[in-house]
Write a protein that holds these residues in place. Sequence first.
Motif, short mmCIF file in Angstrom:
data_model
loop_
_atom_site.label_atom_id
_atom_site.label_comp_id
_atom_site.label_asym_id
_atom_site.label_seq_id
_atom_site.Cartn_x
_atom_site.Cartn_y
_atom_site.Cartn_z
N CYS A 1 54.87 54.81 -9.50
CA CYS A 1 54.71 54.85 -8.05
C CYS A 1 53.93 53.30 -7.61
O CYS A 1 52.88 53.15 -7.80
N CYS B 1 58.73 57.70 -7.96
CA CYS B 1 58.44 59.30 -7.95
C CYS B 1 59.81 60.38 -7.78
O CYS B 1 59.08 61.08 -8.36
N ASP C 1 53.05 58.72 -3.29
CA ASP C 1 53.86 58.96 -2.18
C ASP C 1 55.00 59.67 -2.07
O ASP C 1 55.08 60.50 -0.71
N MET C 2 55.46 59.92 -3.77
CA MET C 2 56.05 61.00 -3.47
C MET C 2 57.11 60.88 -3.06
O MET C 2 58.47 61.63 -2.91
N HIS C 3 57.58 59.70 -2.56
CA HIS C 3 59.30 59.41 -2.23
C HIS C 3 60.32 58.16 -1.87
O HIS C 3 61.23 57.89 -2.12
N CYS C 4 59.19 57.29 -3.20
CA CYS C 4 59.78 56.24 -3.37
C CYS C 4 61.27 56.42 -5.09
O CYS C 4 60.79 57.35 -5.58
ZN ZN Z 1 55.96 56.79 -4.65
#
Ligand code: ZN
Length: 334
Positions: free
Chosen positions: A106, A98, A92-95
């Motif tokens: 992730c 990440c 997700d590149m936002h948690c």
């Molecule tokens: Zn993530």
Amino acid sequence: MYKTWVAKAPKAPMVLEAVDPGPLGAEDVEILVEHCGLCHSDLSVLNNDWGISQYPAVLGHEVIGRITALGPNTKGLKAGQRVGVGWYSGSDMHCRQCMSGNQHLCPSAQATIIGHRGGFASHVRSHWPWAIPLPEKLKFAEAGPLLCGGITVFNPLVMYASPTNRVGIIGIGGLGHMALKFAAAYGCDVTAFTSSASKFDEARSFGAQHVVSSKDTTAIQKLNSSFDLVISTVNVKLNWDAIINTLAPNGRLHIVGAVLEPIPVSAFALIMQQRRVSGSPTGSPVDIAKMLDFAARHNIDPQTEHCPMSKINEAFARLESGKARYRIVLDADF
Ligand SMILES: [Zn+2]
Ligand SMILES: [Zn+2]
């Protein structure tokens, strides 16, 4: 339309089917598959050994190919570029994981072969950060197994070993033979443990300075308190007490082989010598890129057997028989 090798149910033979992949996601790339390694996890997912498989399943998560299409929001990649995709093909590149560079941890990371079509196909899709550019020098036809097996054994060395360490590698198979090559190139004093006497010489050729039979309890006892790090790549039960006793003070037993039975650990064996037991899955996109650079610099190639993708069912049977030396790579022939 993509051509895919599909398993419709647990343990079912794979059949060739054309599928409509639908529109390409804005953050995704499309890759024309050239080669795809066959990993033991593909077999575990085919057989639903872990209870997490989804069918129909398109397996294959050691993909090498060229980018043929890019969504409008992808970054840093271009059409025609050769890339690799491993166990994960999205996150997700936002948690928190990440954002701290641990994209492989992730909670919503997308496994390439679970609920997503993998690399035993004419094309595969990946979230752009997980399509890792290959270094020029890397022999790309052999590189597939580095994307899953390679990073799985490389990461523990980076995290826990130093070049002055004594390192033991348990199991000389798909993962273990790459672990020997990496640990030797890293500069460690390397001991291979294998149950098969026929692999002793080959283990030395992969970089082991010492080879011990994992069935020889006396030989293992002689190694008490010697290793700074032992990496276990096997998925079978071992004499874990004996293995833990080979760890030096502050030593670590690190598990990357998915053994299904619990590993019993005696508290005293840990407490008195301050030992650790740990595990890890693959690695982040940056970890994978570092591993590929290291492999290219040290000329580390997995030892492979090539087979046309159209013989996929025979290839799975050969993997299951334990005869593969040491990693099977399927070459796309659609
Ligand atoms: Zn993530
Ligand atoms: Zn794998």
